[in-house]
Write a protein that holds these residues in place. Structure first.
Motif, PDB file in Angstrom:
ATOM      1  N   ASP A 260      44.948  45.136  32.588  1.00  0.00           N
ATOM      2  CA  ASP A 260      43.653  44.869  31.970  1.00  0.00           C
ATOM      3  C   ASP A 260      43.505  45.611  30.639  1.00  0.00           C
ATOM      4  O   ASP A 260      42.791  45.146  29.736  1.00  0.00           O
ATOM      5  CB  ASP A 260      42.532  45.291  32.922  1.00  0.00           C
ATOM      6  N   ASP A 261      44.177  46.727  30.514  1.00  0.00           N
ATOM      7  CA  ASP A 261      44.119  47.501  29.267  1.00  0.00           C
ATOM      8  C   ASP A 261      44.846  46.800  28.117  1.00  0.00           C
ATOM      9  O   ASP A 261      44.660  47.159  26.947  1.00  0.00           O
ATOM     10  CB  ASP A 261      44.713  48.898  29.489  1.00  0.00           C
ATOM     11  N   ILE A 262      45.704  45.803  28.455  1.00  0.00           N
ATOM     12  CA  ILE A 262      46.331  44.964  27.426  1.00  0.00           C
ATOM     13  C   ILE A 262      45.338  43.830  27.159  1.00  0.00           C
ATOM     14  O   ILE A 262      45.316  42.818  27.858  1.00  0.00           O
ATOM     15  CB  ILE A 262      47.701  44.435  27.882  1.00  0.00           C
ATOM     16  N   VAL A 263      44.504  44.014  26.182  1.00  0.00           N
ATOM     17  CA  VAL A 263      43.323  43.166  26.002  1.00  0.00           C
ATOM     18  C   VAL A 263      43.718  41.712  25.726  1.00  0.00           C
ATOM     19  O   VAL A 263      44.583  41.435  24.885  1.00  0.00           O
ATOM     20  CB  VAL A 263      42.442  43.700  24.858  1.00  0.00           C
ATOM     21  N   GLY A 264      43.082  40.794  26.473  1.00  0.00           N
ATOM     22  CA  GLY A 264      43.203  39.378  26.169  1.00  0.00           C
ATOM     23  C   GLY A 264      44.334  38.642  26.851  1.00  0.00           C
ATOM     24  O   GLY A 264      44.683  37.531  26.432  1.00  0.00           O
ATOM     25  N   LEU A 265      44.920  39.216  27.917  1.00  0.00           N
ATOM     26  CA  LEU A 265      45.986  38.499  28.623  1.00  0.00           C
ATOM     27  C   LEU A 265      45.487  37.150  29.120  1.00  0.00           C
ATOM     28  O   LEU A 265      44.331  36.990  29.519  1.00  0.00           O
ATOM     29  CB  LEU A 265      46.500  39.316  29.808  1.00  0.00           C
ATOM     30  N   PHE A 293      40.322  43.491  36.754  1.00  0.00           N
ATOM     31  CA  PHE A 293      40.819  42.657  35.647  1.00  0.00           C
ATOM     32  C   PHE A 293      39.694  41.780  35.122  1.00  0.00           C
ATOM     33  O   PHE A 293      39.032  41.089  35.891  1.00  0.00           O
ATOM     34  CB  PHE A 293      41.990  41.803  36.127  1.00  0.00           C
ATOM     35  N   HIS A 294      39.510  41.777  33.810  1.00  0.00           N
ATOM     36  CA  HIS A 294      38.410  41.031  33.213  1.00  0.00           C
ATOM     37  C   HIS A 294      38.822  39.661  32.681  1.00  0.00           C
ATOM     38  O   HIS A 294      37.989  38.921  32.148  1.00  0.00           O
ATOM     39  CB  HIS A 294      37.777  41.853  32.088  1.00  0.00           C
ATOM     40  N   GLY A 295      40.094  39.320  32.821  1.00  0.00           N
ATOM     41  CA  GLY A 295      40.574  38.036  32.326  1.00  0.00           C
ATOM     42  C   GLY A 295      40.688  36.996  33.423  1.00  0.00           C
ATOM     43  O   GLY A 295      40.293  37.218  34.572  1.00  0.00           O
ATOM     44  N   PRO A 296      41.246  35.828  33.100  1.00  0.00           N
ATOM     45  CA  PRO A 296      41.398  34.749  34.079  1.00  0.00           C
ATOM     46  C   PRO A 296      42.309  35.135  35.242  1.00  0.00           C
ATOM     47  O   PRO A 296      43.307  35.841  35.065  1.00  0.00           O
ATOM     48  CB  PRO A 296      41.991  33.608  33.247  1.00  0.00           C
ATOM     49  N   TRP A 297      41.976  34.616  36.410  1.00  0.00           N
ATOM     50  CA  TRP A 297      42.631  34.980  37.667  1.00  0.00           C
ATOM     51  C   TRP A 297      43.067  33.706  38.390  1.00  0.00           C
ATOM     52  O   TRP A 297      42.245  32.820  38.632  1.00  0.00           O
ATOM     53  CB  TRP A 297      41.641  35.760  38.527  1.00  0.00           C
TER      54      TRP A 297
END
Length: 370
Positions: A260-265, A293-297
């Motif tokens: 998640d720290d790798i922004v924008g995965l 995780f703040h991105g798509p799952w």
């Protein structure tokens, strides 16, 4: 007729995974079929195979080795030579012409290999010199994997560079992105787990150290092709390929937080339970993982339409991956939409061979679909 229920139609609604726009939320999971031709080039039949399945919102193409040492099964394709790039370009061009989206799964099997599949004089590599209790598919059929050697600390920078190069090659071959394979007991997963990683350097021991290779590989790939075209596959509790860890919950929560720290995965793609087997083999809190995780799952393993709809409508997932159902149902999206029966695949033609059991499964008759 199309579904009138709003929650049911969510599966067929558009979405985005990072920089990749999807027409629907049905994802074709990567499926090893062992049909590459000389030079580890994808078979020309793959053009038809993937194009037949282009109605998926996203195709994740079969696991493809990043370098010659990454191979662990007979006749699997690579993405490290000009011939392989060219072979894959024919596939991606055809899928795009059919309106589909396709990413490539980047693979290094690590210790799940056999000396007969590797360059002469080489043995499998792993985080530690621990032989897996597993078998692989060779020219002689299923054989025990060979004993590995531990990767030297000085070899890891080149390994990471090979992932970066493979990602660039995938984009050059026309793929919309890549999925870094960090699941199912293969090399990155071997580094994650204390059952296979007994290192005492910066890549072993603590959870922070064991999640380092995953983080560095994904960061390198994201730096090369963009985070929005970079996805990752994880399998927290699978026993596949002798994957073992004494405490997977904190391990994978930390792994996901570092991703998640790798922004924008583009996405994280999680196999829930045992790969291709029981979903409840080990108790595990997937919601806690999702919260990191703040991105798509993307969720995977044993989903049917009702389960997929529930996962999407509750926010548990943004897309749902289907694997084996896509083998015998090239038009799986239409069958799910119309609640049509699913064909069953032929177990005898899963691995190796030609068109039979690969490109000859028929689509649903339009009249039958109604």
């Amino acid at each position: 007729m199309a579904d009138s229920n709003a929650s049911a139609t969510l599966l067929f609604s558009p979405t985005r995974l990072g920089d990749i726009a999807l027409a629907n939320r049905v994802v074709m999971a990567p499926l090893t079929r062992d049909r590459a031709i000389e030079g580890r080039v994808p078979t020309p039949l793959a053009i038809d195979y993937y194009t037949q399945r282009a109605s998926a919102g996203l195709i994740i193409a079969e696991a493809t080795q990043i370098n010659p040492l990454g191979q662990g099964y007979l006749d699997t394709p690579g993405i490290y030579s000009a011939g392989q790039i060219s072979g894959w370009k024919a596939v991606t061009d055809a899928v795009h012409a059919a309106g589909g989206k396709i990413v490539l799964q980047l693979w290094h099997v690590g210790r799940i290999s056999h000396v007969s599949l590797l360059p002469e004089g080489e043995v499998p590599v792993a985080p530690s010199a621990i032989r897996a209790n597993s078998k692989t598919f060779t020219a002689n059929g299923m054989e025990d994997v060979s004993a590995p050697r531990a990767l030297g600390l000085d070899e890891i920078p080149q390994l990471i560079a090979d992932y970066r190069s493979a990602a660039r090659n995938a984009i050059d071959a026309g793929f919309d992105g890549v999925e870094v394979h960090a699941a199912n007991g293969y090399l990155i997963d071997q580094f994650l787990r204390d059952g296979s990683n007994h290192r005492t350097d910066a890549y072993g021991g603590s959870i922070e150290h064991r999640t380092r290779l995953l983080t560095e590989v994904v960061q390198a790939v994201a730096d090369e092709i963009g985070a929005g075209r970079t996805g990752v596959r994880l399998s927290p509790v699978t026993p596949a390929n002798d994957a073992r860890d004494s405490d997977p919950q904190p391990l994978f929560e930390r792994a996901v937080k570092r991703l998640d720290d790798i922004v924008g995965l583009a996405f994280i793609h999680v196999i829930e339970g045992a790969t291709g087997g029981p979903r409840d083999n080990i108790a595990f809190d997937y919601a806690a993982l999702r919260a990191k995780f703040h991105g798509p799952w993307i969720v995977n393993n044993g989903y049917d339409k009702a389960m997929a709809t529930a996962a999407l409508s509750t926010g548990q997932a943004d897309a749902v991956a289907f694997g084996r159902p896509f083998i015998a149902n090239p038009d799986l999206v239409a069958r799910l939409r119309h609640d049509a029966p699913l064909a069953q695949f032929d177990q005898n033609t899963l691995y190796g061979g030609g068109a039979r059991g690969y490109t000859d499964y028929p689509a649903l008759d339009a009249h039958t679909a109604g």
